[in-house]
Design an enzyme around this catalytic site. Structure first.
Site, PDB file in Angstrom:
ATOM      1  N   ASN A   8       0.874  -1.173   0.000  1.00 23.93           N
ATOM      2  CA  ASN A   8       0.000   0.000   0.000  1.00 23.93           C
ATOM      3  C   ASN A   8       0.914   1.227   0.000  1.00 23.93           C
ATOM      4  O   ASN A   8       1.497   1.573   1.026  1.00 23.93           O
ATOM      5  CB  ASN A   8      -0.879  -0.044   1.257  1.00 23.93           C
ATOM      6  CG  ASN A   8      -1.907   1.073   1.284  1.00 23.93           C
ATOM      7  OD1 ASN A   8      -1.870   1.974   0.450  1.00 23.93           O
ATOM      8  ND2 ASN A   8      -2.801   1.017   2.245  1.00 23.93           N
ATOM      9  N   ARG A  90      -2.564  -2.099  -3.597  1.00 23.11           N
ATOM     10  CA  ARG A  90      -3.689  -1.182  -3.560  1.00 23.11           C
ATOM     11  C   ARG A  90      -3.510  -0.163  -4.687  1.00 23.11           C
ATOM     12  O   ARG A  90      -2.485   0.521  -4.747  1.00 23.11           O
ATOM     13  CB  ARG A  90      -3.725  -0.461  -2.221  1.00 23.11           C
ATOM     14  CG  ARG A  90      -4.875   0.485  -2.137  1.00 23.11           C
ATOM     15  CD  ARG A  90      -4.864   1.221  -0.849  1.00 23.11           C
ATOM     16  NE  ARG A  90      -6.078   1.993  -0.734  1.00 23.11           N
ATOM     17  CZ  ARG A  90      -6.354   2.777   0.277  1.00 23.11           C
ATOM     18  NH1 ARG A  90      -5.525   2.886   1.276  1.00 23.11           N
ATOM     19  NH2 ARG A  90      -7.482   3.437   0.295  1.00 23.11           N
ATOM     20  N   HIS A 178     -12.275   4.226  -1.534  1.00 25.01           N
ATOM     21  CA  HIS A 178     -12.249   3.457  -0.273  1.00 25.01           C
ATOM     22  C   HIS A 178     -12.971   2.117  -0.426  1.00 25.01           C
ATOM     23  O   HIS A 178     -13.453   1.541   0.541  1.00 25.01           O
ATOM     24  CB  HIS A 178     -12.882   4.245   0.902  1.00 25.01           C
ATOM     25  CG  HIS A 178     -12.081   5.426   1.334  1.00 25.01           C
ATOM     26  ND1 HIS A 178     -12.651   6.632   1.665  1.00 25.01           N
ATOM     27  CD2 HIS A 178     -10.756   5.589   1.483  1.00 25.01           C
ATOM     28  CE1 HIS A 178     -11.703   7.496   2.001  1.00 25.01           C
ATOM     29  NE2 HIS A 178     -10.543   6.889   1.893  1.00 25.01           N
ATOM     30  N   SER A 208      -7.796   9.759   7.735  1.00 24.55           N
ATOM     31  CA  SER A 208      -7.280  11.014   7.192  1.00 24.55           C
ATOM     32  C   SER A 208      -7.949  11.286   5.838  1.00 24.55           C
ATOM     33  O   SER A 208      -8.182  12.423   5.473  1.00 24.55           O
ATOM     34  CB  SER A 208      -5.769  10.994   7.090  1.00 24.55           C
ATOM     35  OG  SER A 208      -5.361   9.803   6.494  1.00 24.55           O
ATOM     36  N   ARG A 238      -8.124  17.605   2.717  1.00 20.53           N
ATOM     37  CA  ARG A 238      -8.901  17.791   1.475  1.00 20.53           C
ATOM     38  C   ARG A 238     -10.235  18.464   1.782  1.00 20.53           C
ATOM     39  O   ARG A 238     -10.842  18.213   2.819  1.00 20.53           O
ATOM     40  CB  ARG A 238      -9.147  16.443   0.802  1.00 20.53           C
ATOM     41  CG  ARG A 238      -7.944  15.925   0.059  1.00 20.53           C
ATOM     42  CD  ARG A 238      -8.194  14.539  -0.495  1.00 20.53           C
ATOM     43  NE  ARG A 238      -7.552  13.511   0.295  1.00 20.53           N
ATOM     44  CZ  ARG A 238      -7.814  12.210   0.217  1.00 20.53           C
ATOM     45  NH1 ARG A 238      -8.730  11.781  -0.621  1.00 20.53           N
ATOM     46  NH2 ARG A 238      -7.175  11.347   0.976  1.00 20.53           N
ATOM     47  N   ASP A 280      -5.147  16.503  12.175  1.00 17.64           N
ATOM     48  CA  ASP A 280      -5.341  15.296  12.984  1.00 17.64           C
ATOM     49  C   ASP A 280      -6.412  15.546  14.047  1.00 17.64           C
ATOM     50  O   ASP A 280      -6.292  16.473  14.852  1.00 17.64           O
ATOM     51  CB  ASP A 280      -4.004  14.921  13.638  1.00 17.64           C
ATOM     52  CG  ASP A 280      -4.049  13.544  14.267  1.00 17.64           C
ATOM     53  OD1 ASP A 280      -5.039  13.229  14.974  1.00 17.64           O
ATOM     54  OD2 ASP A 280      -3.102  12.770  14.065  1.00 17.64           O
ATOM     55  N   VAL A 281      -7.432  14.702  14.034  1.00 18.49           N
ATOM     56  CA  VAL A 281      -8.555  14.891  14.966  1.00 18.49           C
ATOM     57  C   VAL A 281      -8.091  14.848  16.428  1.00 18.49           C
ATOM     58  O   VAL A 281      -8.630  15.556  17.282  1.00 18.49           O
ATOM     59  CB  VAL A 281      -9.648  13.830  14.680  1.00 18.49           C
ATOM     60  CG1 VAL A 281     -10.670  13.759  15.791  1.00 18.49           C
ATOM     61  CG2 VAL A 281     -10.326  14.137  13.353  1.00 18.49           C
ATOM     62  N   GLU A 376      -7.957  -3.218   4.999  1.00 15.68           N
ATOM     63  CA  GLU A 376      -7.809  -3.185   3.537  1.00 15.68           C
ATOM     64  C   GLU A 376      -6.737  -4.168   3.070  1.00 15.68           C
ATOM     65  O   GLU A 376      -6.859  -4.773   2.011  1.00 15.68           O
ATOM     66  CB  GLU A 376      -7.461  -1.759   3.093  1.00 15.68           C
ATOM     67  CG  GLU A 376      -8.647  -0.803   3.256  1.00 15.68           C
ATOM     68  CD  GLU A 376      -8.234   0.639   3.457  1.00 15.68           C
ATOM     69  OE1 GLU A 376      -7.496   0.924   4.429  1.00 15.68           O
ATOM     70  OE2 GLU A 376      -8.644   1.495   2.665  1.00 15.68           O
TER      71      GLU A 376
HETATM   72  P1  AMP Z   1      -6.394   6.445   9.042  1.00 13.31           P
HETATM   73  O1  AMP Z   1      -6.207   7.280   7.821  1.00 13.31           O
HETATM   74  O2  AMP Z   1      -7.556   5.511   8.968  1.00 13.31           O
HETATM   75  O3  AMP Z   1      -5.133   5.771   9.506  1.00 13.31           O
HETATM   76  O4  AMP Z   1      -6.781   7.480  10.218  1.00 13.31           O
HETATM   77  C1  AMP Z   1      -5.841   8.433  10.650  1.00 13.31           C
HETATM   78  C2  AMP Z   1      -6.567   9.518  11.419  1.00 13.31           C
HETATM   79  O5  AMP Z   1      -7.370   8.955  12.458  1.00 13.31           O
HETATM   80  C3  AMP Z   1      -5.628  10.473  12.135  1.00 13.31           C
HETATM   81  O6  AMP Z   1      -5.210  11.510  11.290  1.00 13.31           O
HETATM   82  C4  AMP Z   1      -6.491  10.993  13.259  1.00 13.31           C
HETATM   83  O7  AMP Z   1      -7.193  12.134  12.799  1.00 13.31           O
HETATM   84  C5  AMP Z   1      -7.502   9.893  13.503  1.00 13.31           C
HETATM   85  N1  AMP Z   1      -7.300   9.196  14.793  1.00 13.31           N
HETATM   86  C6  AMP Z   1      -6.524   8.137  15.075  1.00 13.31           C
HETATM   87  N2  AMP Z   1      -6.616   7.800  16.382  1.00 13.31           N
HETATM   88  C7  AMP Z   1      -7.503   8.663  16.940  1.00 13.31           C
HETATM   89  C8  AMP Z   1      -8.045   8.858  18.250  1.00 13.31           C
HETATM   90  N3  AMP Z   1      -7.695   8.068  19.267  1.00 13.31           N
HETATM   91  N4  AMP Z   1      -8.914   9.868  18.444  1.00 13.31           N
HETATM   92  C9  AMP Z   1      -9.282  10.666  17.417  1.00 13.31           C
HETATM   93  N5  AMP Z   1      -8.815  10.539  16.165  1.00 13.31           N
HETATM   94  C10 AMP Z   1      -7.946   9.562  15.924  1.00 13.31           C
END
Ligand code: AMP
Length: 396
Positions: A8, A90, A178, A208, A238, A280-281, A376
């Site tokens: 990936n 991927r 996705h 993300s 985005r 980042d959340v 995935e």
């Molecule tokens: P992914 O692209 O699926 O790997 O998701 C990554 C994103 O998930 C990160 O940029 C965060 O915004 C969010 N994330 C991961 N862990 C947490 C958490 N414990 N609380 C809130 N957001 C999270």
């Protein structure tokens, strides 16, 4: 043991996972090369979580994805005792025609290169490792698995934009992305939630990159993503859905170039652009800056809006599934989103949510609420195994 390697690849990282084929697929090794071209770092763990490598390289040793692929391929060859029967990749865009995973040859590769303009930030990165492996290990089948394929069964009504028809024939249509994540979740529903697996389900892939998919009887009928991975929900960087008039304004009145607009919409927008704090959340939840709170409010609001759209496409809603980084890990965000689904009848169970249980809703809630971690890589490994089996190319 026969093994499948899954790749990936992103702009600066190459993630990989090795699966053994032994009465199903068994996870053996997971790793990544990060910081490609800047601060390359290769790390990998075995199935027990034991570190197998944790090593930095100079930027000249791993200057690009091709070099990273060769490095990872070489390291795996040294470490893996198994017999590699295929590599699954991927690939974000399969265009209008690729509705299934496929073994890549020169013709397919040339075809997939035609879709680079449709996914300029992803497609070239997905294709570089395929090319590198075709050269490095020509005897091993390379299998492309598409993020668009799962959505290819959408109706013509769903797939069209209301612009002159000849653009559709040219490929200007709503693809959806996705798909590997949604396909995996759809495959889990009969085990996790047999009562709704054949029903009307919205899956929210909130990472993300973020999108939502409407499933009926386990098949995708609608997605919030369209022609490119820019549509629908606001994401880390985005914009998500935007009136095309804004783009016209930026081009004609502000004198921005197409490249500048593209960079702004892909890299400077979404949660990052709205908050000015972070994409980042986790950072936004911790921040005291009111703009961080505003960005999260906007994100949750848009998820609620799209839930309404997708529920309309489905003609009702039996379940809502959270997945990916935010969906799997943030009880706070899940609770805020579930509140937006209240008008549909959703009732979240605060304890089940805090404990990260699979079923999150209170008895009597309709829709039911679930968290199902996505995988995935496993989906790609399943596809690659199947392609090898169909072609009789290995012992799988
Ligand atoms: P992914 O692209 O699926 O790997 O998701 C990554 C994103 O998930 C990160 O940029 C965060 O915004 C969010 N994330 C991961 N862990 C947490 C958490 N414990 N609380 C809130 N957001 C999270």
């Amino acid at each position: 043991m026969d093994a499948i390697l899954v790749i990936n690849a992103g702009s600066s990282s190459l993630k990989f996972e090795v699966f053994g084929i032994e009465r199903g697929l068994r996870k053996l090794v997971r790793g990544k090369m990060e910081g490609i071209g800047t601060t390359p770092h290769l790390s990998a763990r075995d199935h027990a979580g034991t570190t197998m490598i944790d090593q930095a390289f100079s930027p000249s040793e791993v200057a690009d994805l091709t070099a990273a692929t060769r490095m990872v391929g070489g390291w795996l060859r040294e470490k893996l005792s198994g017999n590699l029967v295929a590599v699954g990749h991927r690939v974000v865009h399969g265009g209008p025609d690729y509705s299934k995973p496929i073994r890549v040859d020169e013709k397919v590769l040339a075809d997939l290169e035609r879709f680079i303009p449709l996914a300029p930030l992803h497609q070239p990165n997905n294709l570089a490792p395929i090319r590198a492996f075709v050269e490095q290990m020509p005897q091993i089948p390379q299998v492309a698995c598409f993020d668009t394929a799962f959505h290819r069964g959408h109706s013509a009504v769903a797939d069209h934009y209301a612009i002159p028809e000849h653009y559709f024939a040219e490929g200007v249509r709503r693809y959806g992305f996705h798909g590997l994540s949604y396909e995996y979740i759809a495959s889990r529903l009969p085990e996790v939630a047999p009562e709704i697996a054949a029903g009307r389900v919205i899956v929210a892939h909130l990472g993300s990159g973020a999108s939502m998919c409407a499933l009926r009887d386990g098949k995708s009928i609608e997605s919030t993503l369209g022609f490119t991975a820019l549509d629908g929900l606001p994401m880390g960087t985005r914009s998500g859905q935007i009136d095309p008039g804004v783009v016209l304004y930026l081009l004609s009145e502000r004198g921005m170039s197409a490249q500048q607009v593209q960079d702004m919409l892909y890299k400077e927008s979404g949660l990052k652009g709205l908050s000015g704090v972070s994409n980042d959340v986790r950072d936004l939840l911790e921040s005291n800056d009111p703009r961080a709170e505003f960005a999260l409010d906007h994100f949750v609001y848009r998820i609620g809006l799209y839930a309404g759209q997708l529920a309309a496409a489905l003609g009702g809603l039996d379940a809502f599934v959270f997945t990916a980084g935010i969906g799997e890990n943030s009880p706070v965000m899940r609770a805020r989103i579930a509140e937006k689904l209240g008008w549909l009848g959703a009732l979240i169970d605060a304890d089940a949510n805090a404990a990260g249980k699979t079923l999150l809703s209170q008895p009597g809630s309709k829709p039911l609420l679930f968290v199902i971690p996505t995988d995935e890589e496993l989906m790609i490994a399943r596809h690659a195994t199947e392609v090898v089996r169909i072609h009789g190319l290995g012992a799988a």
